[in-house]
Design a protein around this motif. Structure first.
Motif, PDB file in Angstrom:
ATOM      1  N   HIS A   7      20.431  36.010  79.347  1.00 49.52           N
ATOM      2  CA  HIS A   7      20.837  37.235  80.066  1.00 49.52           C
ATOM      3  C   HIS A   7      20.572  38.476  79.216  1.00 49.52           C
ATOM      4  CE1 HIS A   7      23.856  39.016  83.126  1.00 49.52           C
ATOM      5  NE2 HIS A   7      23.328  40.039  82.452  1.00 49.52           N
ATOM      6  N   HIS A   9      18.616  42.506  79.851  1.00 44.91           N
ATOM      7  CA  HIS A   9      17.895  43.411  80.772  1.00 44.91           C
ATOM      8  C   HIS A   9      16.773  44.135  80.029  1.00 44.91           C
ATOM      9  CE1 HIS A   9      20.846  43.136  84.139  1.00 44.91           C
ATOM     10  NE2 HIS A   9      21.637  42.780  83.145  1.00 44.91           N
ATOM     11  N   HIS A 188      25.142  38.127  88.887  1.00 43.52           N
ATOM     12  CA  HIS A 188      26.179  38.856  88.154  1.00 43.52           C
ATOM     13  C   HIS A 188      27.479  38.740  88.956  1.00 43.52           C
ATOM     14  CE1 HIS A 188      22.966  40.967  85.920  1.00 43.52           C
ATOM     15  NE2 HIS A 188      23.894  41.447  85.112  1.00 43.52           N
ATOM     16  N   HIS A 211      27.728  36.802  83.327  1.00 46.83           N
ATOM     17  CA  HIS A 211      29.072  37.136  82.807  1.00 46.83           C
ATOM     18  C   HIS A 211      30.049  36.026  83.184  1.00 46.83           C
ATOM     19  CE1 HIS A 211      27.977  41.074  81.270  1.00 46.83           C
ATOM     20  NE2 HIS A 211      27.325  41.282  82.397  1.00 46.83           N
ATOM     21  N   ASP A 274      22.792  41.207  77.056  1.00 46.35           N
ATOM     22  CA  ASP A 274      22.880  42.134  78.183  1.00 46.35           C
ATOM     23  C   ASP A 274      22.008  43.373  77.934  1.00 46.35           C
ATOM     24  OD1 ASP A 274      23.673  42.454  80.776  1.00 46.35           O
ATOM     25  OD2 ASP A 274      25.632  43.299  80.333  1.00 46.35           O
TER      26      ASP A 274
HETATM   27 ZN   LIG Z   1      23.655  42.046  83.031  1.00 42.75          ZN
END
Ligand SMILES: [Zn+2]
Length: 312
Positions: A7, A9, A188, A211, A274
């Protein structure tokens, strides 16, 4: 041992120096006068999610041509390699880079090209999870439709953005379509909203939960409720991002983050980054934080598992 990040971005992980250079190359005014780009993007003390999310408008503004996107993808994979990662799952909302010169497939090709260069150079495998932005219904539908055309160029599908009031079931048809194509789904959930959102994600085909920390709210006096029990029994991976959760004001500090309890209860926990730029973090830093919380063998939180990975 192979190490795996699930995970992260792409638009949340630019190097500050690259952001500065790209801003200069396209004369992007909001960044030109900023001396310290690193602290400009560091939203670790932001008061609101809005302030945190505002930073993305600037990274996305720098991701509007093929060569910039290719470079950003290459550097993301290179940075992961430098942190000891062998399998890197990256995510991005492709339509945010679509313009007169770039189609959504061009965006995907640019990202994959950057990943390929990193693979040829370092051996790290990287793959793209397409994100639809849940506050923009049309975007989610467009990304789900794009999965058909891009099926062989991606490794998964996700929805990101504000979770509260935008449950996965709003996009039931899109998830159904993506699932029928055989595309992997992560969602998510359990970040900005609670257990109901996680249940909804599972109902819509999520194979992993982005998450998912708020599944802890389904634990009463150490006893898992129905959903927590299901997630433990089926070992559904939770893509945990400690620092990000502190920065979006979910938990006050590292000590109040539930990761230790989640591991003790038997959840299948993975450690992730993240948004490395906005949270000024890296997977090495996240491992240090996990270690400081008393977790043993922290590397196991990155352990590659064929059943949890979206790579073939
Ligand atoms: Zn995220």
């Amino acid at each position: 041992m192979y190490k795996h990040v699930l995970h992260d971005h792409l638009d949340g992980g630019l190097r500050p120096s690259t952001a500065k250079e790209l801003a200069e190359s396209i004369n992007y005014k909001p960044l030109l006068d900023i001396d310290n780009v690193e602290s400009f993007f560091d939203r670790s003390s932001s008061d609101s999610l809005e302030e945190y999310l505002e930073a993305f408008t600037h990274t996305i503004a720098l991701m509007q041509n093929y060569s910039s996107i290719e470079r950003i993808a290459f550097e993301a994979a290179e940075d992961m390699h430098l942190n000891g990662i062998n399998f890197y799952e990256s995510r991005y909302a492709p339509f945010y880079s679509v313009n007169n010169e770039m189609t959504p497939l061009d965006v995907i090709d640019a990202i994959n090209s950057g990943f390929k260069i990193a693979e040829n150079t370092y051996g790290i495998r990287s793959g793209l999870i397409l994100c639809g932005m849940r506050h923009d219904t049309k975007d989610v539908i467009n990304v789900a439709n794009l999965c058909l055309e891009a099926k062989d160029k991606i490794i998964g599908f996700d929805i990101a953005g504000p979770e509260l009031n935008f449950p996965p079931s709003l996009f039931r048809e899109s998830f159904k379509k993506v699932k029928e194509l055989g595309v992997n789904i992560t969602i998510h959930a359990g970040e900005g909203d609670g257990v109901n959102s996680i249940i909804d994600a599972l109902d819509n085909g999520a194979m992993r939960i982005g998450h998912g920390v708020r599944i802890i709210e389904d634990i009463n006096s150490n006893k898992p409720g129905e959903t927590a029990k299901k997630i433990i029994e089926q070992q559904i991976p939770l893509e945990i991002c400690i620092t990000s959760n502190i920065h979006t004001n979910m938990y006050e500090n590292f000590d109040s983050h539930p990761i230790v309890d989640l591991i003790a209860l038997g959840f299948n926990v993975y450690l992730n980054t993240d948004n490395r730029l906005m949270s000024n973090t890296s997977i090495s830093k996240e491992l240090e934080i996990a270690k400081s919380l008393g977790i043993e063998n922290v590397e196991n939180l990155l352990k590659y598992s064929a059943s949890d990975s979206f790579f073939d």
